[in-house]
Design a protein around this motif. Sequence first.
Motif, PDB file in Angstrom:
ATOM      1  N   TYR A  71      39.255 117.445  15.286  1.00 36.78           N
ATOM      2  CA  TYR A  71      40.047 119.099  14.541  1.00 36.78           C
ATOM      3  C   TYR A  71      39.155 120.252  14.694  1.00 36.78           C
ATOM      4  O   TYR A  71      40.697 120.973  15.230  1.00 36.78           O
ATOM      5  CB  TYR A  71      39.616 118.511  12.726  1.00 36.78           C
ATOM      6  N   VAL A  72      38.178 120.121  15.045  1.00 37.12           N
ATOM      7  CA  VAL A  72      37.749 121.823  15.773  1.00 37.12           C
ATOM      8  C   VAL A  72      37.672 121.802  17.005  1.00 37.12           C
ATOM      9  O   VAL A  72      37.826 123.042  17.576  1.00 37.12           O
ATOM     10  CB  VAL A  72      35.801 122.262  14.951  1.00 37.12           C
ATOM     11  N   ILE A  73      37.638 121.073  17.414  1.00 35.25           N
ATOM     12  CA  ILE A  73      37.376 121.813  19.568  1.00 35.25           C
ATOM     13  C   ILE A  73      38.309 120.059  20.372  1.00 35.25           C
ATOM     14  O   ILE A  73      38.253 120.244  21.864  1.00 35.25           O
ATOM     15  CB  ILE A  73      35.883 121.405  19.509  1.00 35.25           C
ATOM     16  N   GLY A  74      39.020 119.230  19.686  1.00 37.05           N
ATOM     17  CA  GLY A  74      39.198 118.243  20.380  1.00 37.05           C
ATOM     18  C   GLY A  74      38.626 117.407  20.736  1.00 37.05           C
ATOM     19  O   GLY A  74      39.554 116.669  21.624  1.00 37.05           O
ATOM     20  N   LEU A  75      37.078 117.422  20.515  1.00 35.56           N
ATOM     21  CA  LEU A  75      36.896 116.289  21.077  1.00 35.56           C
ATOM     22  C   LEU A  75      37.461 114.626  20.871  1.00 35.56           C
ATOM     23  O   LEU A  75      37.296 114.516  19.444  1.00 35.56           O
ATOM     24  CB  LEU A  75      35.241 116.322  20.816  1.00 35.56           C
ATOM     25  N   GLU A  76      37.646 113.947  21.820  1.00 33.61           N
ATOM     26  CA  GLU A  76      37.936 112.350  21.351  1.00 33.61           C
ATOM     27  C   GLU A  76      36.940 111.769  21.017  1.00 33.61           C
ATOM     28  O   GLU A  76      37.524 110.679  20.079  1.00 33.61           O
ATOM     29  CB  GLU A  76      38.811 112.301  22.449  1.00 33.61           C
TER      30      GLU A  76
END
Length: 190
Positions: free
Chosen positions: A66-71
């Motif tokens: 949500y916050v940084i797109g980290l998968e």
Amino acid sequence: MPPEMTAVDVIHEGWGKFLIASFRLADGQIIRREIEDHGSAVGVLAYDPVRRTALLVRQFRAPLFYVIGLEHTLEVIAGGLQTDDPGECIRREALEEAGLRLRDLEHVLTGLTMPGVSTMRIELYLAAYSQEDRIGTGGGLAEEREDISVVEMSLPDLARFVDGGTNVDLTTAFLLQTLRCRRPELFVAP
């Protein structure tokens, strides 16, 4: 005079519980604070001292997506404390998440994760393992949709990842640094 809790309102109860609590301070002023009541947890850095490797888990974490797109994150084995015995709990988590049987646990500390907003406390451990202790596939519980991948990596590679300092789980970094201090010989070339 210590603060006095005057009211607690539950605003959401699900996997976590969210509260608004009111406190009377020593000067009589009332303040309100949001609290995330998540319960306690356990975590372990499992390492093979002979092969100089660590066993970690890679998984999707919705807040970071949500916050940084980290998968995916790369983390030590961890989970919610579901019994009164943290050792029993972390052994169960190691088997579920990584297919790993843990024997001796070295308690590192009882930590406070985010004391400004969360009630969570975490019991942290180091634990040596051998190839014979890898008795299952891991992956987490299907009903919890954890979709965990087990990652075995060399301790020097893990140290380089942590030293890189980008999107590193703090529990993983702390336990790695503790292992570096307690067993520095595991991080030098054989």
